[in-house]
Design a protein around this motif. Structure first.
Motif, PDB file in Angstrom:
ATOM      1  N   GLN A  26       0.825  -1.180   0.000  1.00 30.94           N
ATOM      2  CA  GLN A  26       0.000   0.000   0.000  1.00 30.94           C
ATOM      3  C   GLN A  26       0.868   1.242   0.000  1.00 30.94           C
ATOM      4  OE1 GLN A  26      -3.267   0.245  -0.123  1.00 30.94           O
ATOM      5  NE2 GLN A  26      -3.767  -1.921  -0.004  1.00 30.94           N
ATOM      6  N   GLN A  69      -5.598  12.563  -2.424  1.00 28.96           N
ATOM      7  CA  GLN A  69      -7.045  12.703  -2.412  1.00 28.96           C
ATOM      8  C   GLN A  69      -7.626  11.877  -1.267  1.00 28.96           C
ATOM      9  OE1 GLN A  69      -8.775  12.057  -6.355  1.00 28.96           O
ATOM     10  NE2 GLN A  69      -6.791  12.498  -7.317  1.00 28.96           N
ATOM     11  N   TYR A 116     -11.250   9.870  -0.129  1.00 28.53           N
ATOM     12  CA  TYR A 116     -12.509   9.312  -0.611  1.00 28.53           C
ATOM     13  C   TYR A 116     -13.278   8.721   0.568  1.00 28.53           C
ATOM     14  CZ  TYR A 116     -10.924   9.635  -5.478  1.00 28.53           C
ATOM     15  OH  TYR A 116     -10.507  10.102  -6.704  1.00 28.53           O
ATOM     16  N   GLN A 176     -16.342   5.791   1.507  1.00 25.22           N
ATOM     17  CA  GLN A 176     -17.063   4.635   1.001  1.00 25.22           C
ATOM     18  C   GLN A 176     -18.080   4.193   2.049  1.00 25.22           C
ATOM     19  OE1 GLN A 176     -14.898   0.903   0.414  1.00 25.22           O
ATOM     20  NE2 GLN A 176     -16.209   0.375  -1.315  1.00 25.22           N
ATOM     21  N   LEU A 207     -16.782   4.223  -4.061  1.00 23.47           N
ATOM     22  CA  LEU A 207     -16.068   5.314  -3.403  1.00 23.47           C
ATOM     23  C   LEU A 207     -16.513   6.648  -3.977  1.00 23.47           C
ATOM     24  CD1 LEU A 207     -14.071   2.716  -3.274  1.00 23.47           C
ATOM     25  CD2 LEU A 207     -12.398   4.427  -2.556  1.00 23.47           C
ATOM     26  N   HIS A 214     -15.437  10.754  -4.130  1.00 21.56           N
ATOM     27  CA  HIS A 214     -14.364  11.721  -3.927  1.00 21.56           C
ATOM     28  C   HIS A 214     -14.803  12.813  -2.964  1.00 21.56           C
ATOM     29  CE1 HIS A 214     -11.999  15.337  -5.069  1.00 21.56           C
ATOM     30  NE2 HIS A 214     -11.022  14.455  -5.124  1.00 21.56           N
ATOM     31  N   PHE A 272     -10.678   6.711   2.786  1.00 23.67           N
ATOM     32  CA  PHE A 272      -9.429   6.284   2.176  1.00 23.67           C
ATOM     33  C   PHE A 272      -8.651   7.484   1.664  1.00 23.67           C
ATOM     34  CE2 PHE A 272     -10.169   1.719   1.877  1.00 23.67           C
ATOM     35  CZ  PHE A 272     -11.546   1.626   1.962  1.00 23.67           C
ATOM     36  N   ASN A 292      -3.779  10.113 -13.633  1.00 24.77           N
ATOM     37  CA  ASN A 292      -4.711   9.913 -12.516  1.00 24.77           C
ATOM     38  C   ASN A 292      -4.663   8.508 -11.956  1.00 24.77           C
ATOM     39  OD1 ASN A 292      -5.555  12.492 -12.847  1.00 24.77           O
ATOM     40  ND2 ASN A 292      -7.514  11.997 -13.759  1.00 24.77           N
ATOM     41  N   LYS A 293      -3.533   7.856 -12.061  1.00 26.01           N
ATOM     42  CA  LYS A 293      -3.396   6.504 -11.532  1.00 26.01           C
ATOM     43  C   LYS A 293      -3.229   6.618 -10.020  1.00 26.01           C
ATOM     44  CE  LYS A 293      -0.184   2.604 -11.722  1.00 26.01           C
ATOM     45  NZ  LYS A 293       1.067   2.126 -12.315  1.00 26.01           N
ATOM     46  N   LEU A 294      -4.284   6.271  -9.283  1.00 20.36           N
ATOM     47  CA  LEU A 294      -4.277   6.438  -7.837  1.00 20.36           C
ATOM     48  C   LEU A 294      -3.959   5.136  -7.128  1.00 20.36           C
ATOM     49  CD1 LEU A 294      -7.438   8.661  -7.217  1.00 20.36           C
ATOM     50  CD2 LEU A 294      -5.060   9.352  -7.535  1.00 20.36           C
ATOM     51  N   THR A 295      -3.185   5.264  -6.048  1.00 20.12           N
ATOM     52  CA  THR A 295      -2.908   4.146  -5.160  1.00 20.12           C
ATOM     53  C   THR A 295      -3.590   4.438  -3.837  1.00 20.12           C
ATOM     54  OG1 THR A 295      -0.761   3.776  -6.198  1.00 20.12           O
ATOM     55  CG2 THR A 295      -1.127   2.768  -4.053  1.00 20.12           C
ATOM     56  N   PHE A 296      -4.463   3.534  -3.416  1.00 16.35           N
ATOM     57  CA  PHE A 296      -5.279   3.747  -2.231  1.00 16.35           C
ATOM     58  C   PHE A 296      -4.652   3.145  -0.982  1.00 16.35           C
ATOM     59  CE2 PHE A 296      -9.245   5.665  -3.610  1.00 16.35           C
ATOM     60  CZ  PHE A 296      -9.134   5.544  -4.986  1.00 16.35           C
TER      61      PHE A 296
END
Lengths: 117, 111
Positions: free
Chosen positions: B2, B33, B35, B37, B43, B45, B88, B97-101
């Motif tokens: 993660q 960012q 989010y 849920q 999810l 934003h 999150f 915009n490749k997001l890692t949560f």
């Protein structure tokens, strides 16, 4: 706008069967993402497309998984053959531009809950 | 692994109290960012903060970013039962915009 639309919302299948998950992104968005969510691993990015072209599929677990985006309004994620460890919630998300500015945020669908017995 | 790790993993508070959640990450980012849920839903934003920003507000939300410590916090003021959800953080290292949560914080706001 209706938002990102995913189908089916729930799918229960038996090991070895083919599973196809579908996604309709928000109209005008040019990026589409497939994520998988499990309790153990959290949210994992599987693959993302930009302008219908796969850009990064490094998160796809193995060859049993494939994704396509034949046009700007439709994408599929296919698992063949499915295994019990594929059980998860699969999310599709899209993002796009406001004018010429990439807004940065992702819009998620409600997910497809997959159970493989 | 993660990119983002939230803490606490779970938080239970009374309605009207403030809720603070923290996020730590490992590599340089373009933006971060948050989010929300709700159970069984997708999810949503909440807020985006860019790497050159230190603080941002949106309604009852306040986000801070410390790039030197690679950490962010989300403060929800005057919480309501409807704020009960998982929260999150997600990091964007730049491009596409490749997001890692992160792993998420489960917030429960009790009446």
């Amino acid at each position: 706008d209706a938002g990102v639309i995913q189908s089916p919302r729930h799918e229960v299948t038996e090991m070895g069967q083919e599973v196809t998950l579908r996604c309709k992104p928000i109209s005008g968005h040019n990026s589409l993402f497939w994520y998988r969510q499990t309790m153990m691993r959290g949210l994992e990015l599987l693959i993302y497309f930009n302008n219908n072209v796969p850009i990064d599929d490094s998160g796809m677990p193995e060859d049993r998984f494939s994704a396509k985006m034949p046009n700007a309004s439709f994408s599929t994620l296919k698992i063949q053959p499915s295994e019990p460890r594929d059980s998860a919630v699969y999310f599709c998300a899209s993002s796009g531009h406001l004018g010429t500015i990439n807004t940065g945020e992702l819009f998620f669908g409600e997910g497809s809950r997959l159970t493989v017995l | 692994s993660q990119q983002g790790e939230e803490d606490p993993q779970a938080l239970s508070i009374q309605e009207g109290e403030n809720a603070t959640m923290n996020c730590s990450y490992k590599t340089s980012i373009n933006n971060l960012q948050w989010y929300r849920q709700n159970s069984g839903r997708g999810l949503v934003h909440l807020i985006l903060i860019r790497s050159n920003e230190r603080e941002k507000h949106s309604g009852r939300l306040r986000v801070t970013l410390d790039t030197s410590k690679k950490s962010s916090s989300l403060l929800i003021t005057a919480s309501r039962a409807a704020d009960t959800a998982s929260y999150f953080c997600a990091t964007d290292k730049g491009g596409g915009n490749k997001l890692t949560f992160g792993t998420g914080t489960q917030l429960k706001v009790e009446l």
